[in-house]
Motif scaffolding. Sequence first.
Motif, PDB file in Angstrom:
ATOM      1  N   ALA A 255       8.277   6.735  16.955  1.00 38.63           N
ATOM      2  CA  ALA A 255       7.281   7.597  16.314  1.00 38.63           C
ATOM      3  C   ALA A 255       7.837   8.974  15.962  1.00 38.63           C
ATOM      4  N   ALA A 256       7.327   9.503  14.858  1.00 40.90           N
ATOM      5  CA  ALA A 256       7.656  10.873  14.465  1.00 40.90           C
ATOM      6  C   ALA A 256       6.849  11.882  15.262  1.00 40.90           C
ATOM      7  N   GLY A 257       5.724  11.450  15.817  1.00 46.92           N
ATOM      8  CA  GLY A 257       4.876  12.328  16.616  1.00 46.92           C
ATOM      9  C   GLY A 257       3.910  11.515  17.442  1.00 46.92           C
ATOM     10  N   ALA A 258       3.445  12.101  18.556  1.00 46.56           N
ATOM     11  CA  ALA A 258       2.482  11.434  19.442  1.00 46.56           C
ATOM     12  C   ALA A 258       1.362  12.404  19.761  1.00 46.56           C
ATOM     13  N   ALA A 259       0.149  12.045  19.375  1.00 41.94           N
ATOM     14  CA  ALA A 259      -1.037  12.865  19.659  1.00 41.94           C
ATOM     15  C   ALA A 259      -1.643  12.378  20.971  1.00 41.94           C
ATOM     16  N   THR A 260      -1.772  13.264  21.955  1.00 42.38           N
ATOM     17  CA  THR A 260      -2.227  12.844  23.276  1.00 42.38           C
ATOM     18  C   THR A 260      -3.548  13.499  23.650  1.00 42.38           C
ATOM     19  N   ALA A 261      -4.332  12.757  24.442  1.00 47.12           N
ATOM     20  CA  ALA A 261      -5.624  13.262  24.889  1.00 47.12           C
ATOM     21  C   ALA A 261      -5.476  14.233  26.042  1.00 47.12           C
TER      22      ALA A 261
ATOM     23  N   ARG B 274       0.805  -1.225   0.000  1.00 47.53           N
ATOM     24  CA  ARG B 274       0.000   0.000   0.000  1.00 47.53           C
ATOM     25  C   ARG B 274       0.839   1.276   0.000  1.00 47.53           C
ATOM     26  N   LYS B 275       2.091   1.200   0.456  1.00 54.15           N
ATOM     27  CA  LYS B 275       3.014   2.340   0.429  1.00 54.15           C
ATOM     28  C   LYS B 275       2.373   3.618   0.996  1.00 54.15           C
ATOM     29  N   PRO B 276       1.891   3.590   2.232  1.00 48.15           N
ATOM     30  CA  PRO B 276       1.236   4.774   2.790  1.00 48.15           C
ATOM     31  C   PRO B 276       2.222   5.916   3.033  1.00 48.15           C
ATOM     32  N   ALA B 277       1.678   7.112   3.080  1.00 47.70           N
ATOM     33  CA  ALA B 277       2.495   8.277   3.409  1.00 47.70           C
ATOM     34  C   ALA B 277       2.731   8.383   4.901  1.00 47.70           C
ATOM     35  N   VAL B 278       1.803   7.836   5.693  1.00 49.29           N
ATOM     36  CA  VAL B 278       1.908   7.919   7.145  1.00 49.29           C
ATOM     37  C   VAL B 278       1.138   6.754   7.751  1.00 49.29           C
ATOM     38  N   VAL B 279       1.643   6.250   8.867  1.00 45.70           N
ATOM     39  CA  VAL B 279       0.956   5.211   9.642  1.00 45.70           C
ATOM     40  C   VAL B 279       0.540   5.814  10.971  1.00 45.70           C
ATOM     41  N   VAL B 280      -0.681   5.500  11.388  1.00 46.22           N
ATOM     42  CA  VAL B 280      -1.196   5.980  12.669  1.00 46.22           C
ATOM     43  C   VAL B 280      -1.424   4.777  13.574  1.00 46.22           C
ATOM     44  N   GLY B 281      -0.827   4.802  14.761  1.00 49.54           N
ATOM     45  CA  GLY B 281      -1.017   3.736  15.738  1.00 49.54           C
ATOM     46  C   GLY B 281      -2.025   4.158  16.784  1.00 49.54           C
ATOM     47  N   LEU B 282      -3.083   3.361  16.930  1.00 51.11           N
ATOM     48  CA  LEU B 282      -4.155   3.674  17.875  1.00 51.11           C
ATOM     49  C   LEU B 282      -3.930   3.053  19.245  1.00 51.11           C
TER      50      LEU B 282
ATOM     51  N   LEU C 153       5.589   7.301  11.486  1.00 47.59           N
ATOM     52  CA  LEU C 153       4.600   6.755  12.414  1.00 47.59           C
ATOM     53  C   LEU C 153       4.133   7.848  13.366  1.00 47.59           C
ATOM     54  N   VAL C 154       2.825   8.006  13.474  1.00 47.95           N
ATOM     55  CA  VAL C 154       2.210   8.895  14.462  1.00 47.95           C
ATOM     56  C   VAL C 154       1.371   8.028  15.389  1.00 47.95           C
ATOM     57  N   ILE C 155       1.627   8.101  16.692  1.00 45.26           N
ATOM     58  CA  ILE C 155       0.822   7.326  17.625  1.00 45.26           C
ATOM     59  C   ILE C 155      -0.188   8.240  18.306  1.00 45.26           C
ATOM     60  N   THR C 156      -1.318   7.664  18.682  1.00 45.10           N
ATOM     61  CA  THR C 156      -2.344   8.404  19.415  1.00 45.10           C
ATOM     62  C   THR C 156      -2.543   7.738  20.763  1.00 45.10           C
ATOM     63  N   GLU C 157      -2.485   8.517  21.832  1.00 39.86           N
ATOM     64  CA  GLU C 157      -2.676   7.972  23.177  1.00 39.86           C
ATOM     65  C   GLU C 157      -3.946   8.574  23.775  1.00 39.86           C
ATOM     66  N   GLN C 158      -4.935   7.724  23.999  1.00 44.74           N
ATOM     67  CA  GLN C 158      -6.237   8.184  24.456  1.00 44.74           C
ATOM     68  C   GLN C 158      -6.307   8.380  25.967  1.00 44.74           C
ATOM     69  N   ASN C 159      -5.438   7.698  26.710  1.00 43.32           N
ATOM     70  CA  ASN C 159      -5.503   7.722  28.174  1.00 43.32           C
ATOM     71  C   ASN C 159      -4.484   8.667  28.788  1.00 43.32           C
ATOM     72  N   ALA C 160      -4.700   8.984  30.067  1.00 41.28           N
ATOM     73  CA  ALA C 160      -3.769   9.855  30.779  1.00 41.28           C
ATOM     74  C   ALA C 160      -2.433   9.154  31.020  1.00 41.28           C
ATOM     75  N   VAL C 161      -2.460   7.824  31.121  1.00 39.06           N
ATOM     76  CA  VAL C 161      -1.243   7.029  31.306  1.00 39.06           C
ATOM     77  C   VAL C 161      -1.037   6.189  30.052  1.00 39.06           C
ATOM     78  N   PRO C 162       0.086   6.323  29.347  1.00 36.84           N
ATOM     79  CA  PRO C 162       0.285   5.577  28.095  1.00 36.84           C
ATOM     80  C   PRO C 162       0.252   4.070  28.305  1.00 36.84           C
ATOM     81  N   GLY C 163      -0.338   3.367  27.338  1.00 31.85           N
ATOM     82  CA  GLY C 163      -0.358   1.918  27.373  1.00 31.85           C
ATOM     83  C   GLY C 163       0.960   1.331  26.908  1.00 31.85           C
ATOM     84  N   LEU C 164       1.100   0.016  27.091  1.00 28.96           N
ATOM     85  CA  LEU C 164       2.352  -0.661  26.753  1.00 28.96           C
ATOM     86  C   LEU C 164       2.702  -0.486  25.277  1.00 28.96           C
ATOM     87  N   ALA C 165       1.719  -0.638  24.395  1.00 25.39           N
ATOM     88  CA  ALA C 165       2.003  -0.523  22.959  1.00 25.39           C
ATOM     89  C   ALA C 165       2.591   0.838  22.625  1.00 25.39           C
ATOM     90  N   ASN C 166       2.009   1.896  23.167  1.00 25.57           N
ATOM     91  CA  ASN C 166       2.507   3.236  22.846  1.00 25.57           C
ATOM     92  C   ASN C 166       3.812   3.564  23.554  1.00 25.57           C
TER      93      ASN C 166
END
Length: 389
Positions: A146-152, A99-107, A126-139
């Motif tokens: 990751a090139a960036g991390a989007a946090t809640a 698929r050769k994506p321009a960016v991957v987002v990790g949920l 890779l851009v990761i998204t962290e939904q919780n106040a405390v990051p999970g193991l995957a993130n």
Amino acid sequence: MSRTWALIAGGGTAGHVLPGISIAREVTDRGAPQHAVHFVGSARGVETRLVAEAGFALTALPGRGLQRGFSPSSMAANATATAELARAFVQALRVLRRRKPAVVVGLGGYASVAVGVAAALLRVPLVITEQNAVPGLANRLLGRLAAGAATAFEDTDLRRAAWTGNPVRTEVLEADRSVGRSAARAALGVNEECRLVAVFGGSLGARTINEAIAGALDLWRDRRDLHVRHIAGHRDYADLSGRMSAEPPRAINYDLVAYEDDMATVYAAADLVVSRAGATTVAELAAVGMPAVLVPLPGAPGDHQTANARRLEAAGGAVLVRDAELDATRLVAEVDDLLEDPDRLDSMAGAARSLARPEAAGAVVDLMESCARYPSPRHPSPDRSEAAG
């Protein structure tokens, strides 16, 4: 094959998947075609249903997440899970190469690890998204790649973190507790004279909350002014339904459902919520300005639900009750205290709303565009189409 711009990976729970769908919709709202977004998830996760219902394509990877603990059964399950993770990684490499994506987002979640590591190996941002106040193991693992991390939340401990907020479904963002209240209550069969308490604990349900509500109904037996909408979850619904059917009639209005697809209507109609403190729930409560009694899931990784709940509690938008302290008597006391104080409910609603980030999906996509290898595709504007013709 149509070109993929964003490959969104992860899931397992609605708390991971729903923000991903909001991100995907933001990409297409900016003019990208639907096929420019592709999801990769777990074959065992809720994403197999939710992503398809949202109209996006999904590749399902084999395997499951690791279990915590060192019991013989856990260690045996983890040995199998490790082998399956290796298979998932190989499949993720194939998907990315094709698929050769321009960016991957990790949920977050199991599938995001395989895809995130594959993205790093192939040098896909890779851009990761962290939904919780405390990051999970995957993130915590992928954060180093990751090139960036989007946090809640504003002070989440991740490298290259950008505080975007947690993306919330459009239909929830549009839920109106003032203008839309009467129509929502009519849709749910709630009398205008009643106070509506919505109770839920995730797709499986929350046993402590379910048992507390079952007991509370006896204490509220004669309350004609109260309506409880109890979203029990699939695990406990059959048992609760049988028990409630065997009970003598009560004056209180009570609806028992296994699962609720239209949470926007529930939010618009309710006066108060009793729930767990998952990331999506907390973000949605803030988005609609909903007062809540939060009962965090005990034993959640990093105790992240307690951390989530404390943010809303500290702002004045929620009351926090520990799972071990919740029973029917405590639940009735907390709910009655709040319902008897309309000014406090109004203050809590405003406090909850102060934490909302309604533009979160847009902020995440802005971050994706800043990291991507090439720009997101856009449909031609009407003016350009006419000029070309």
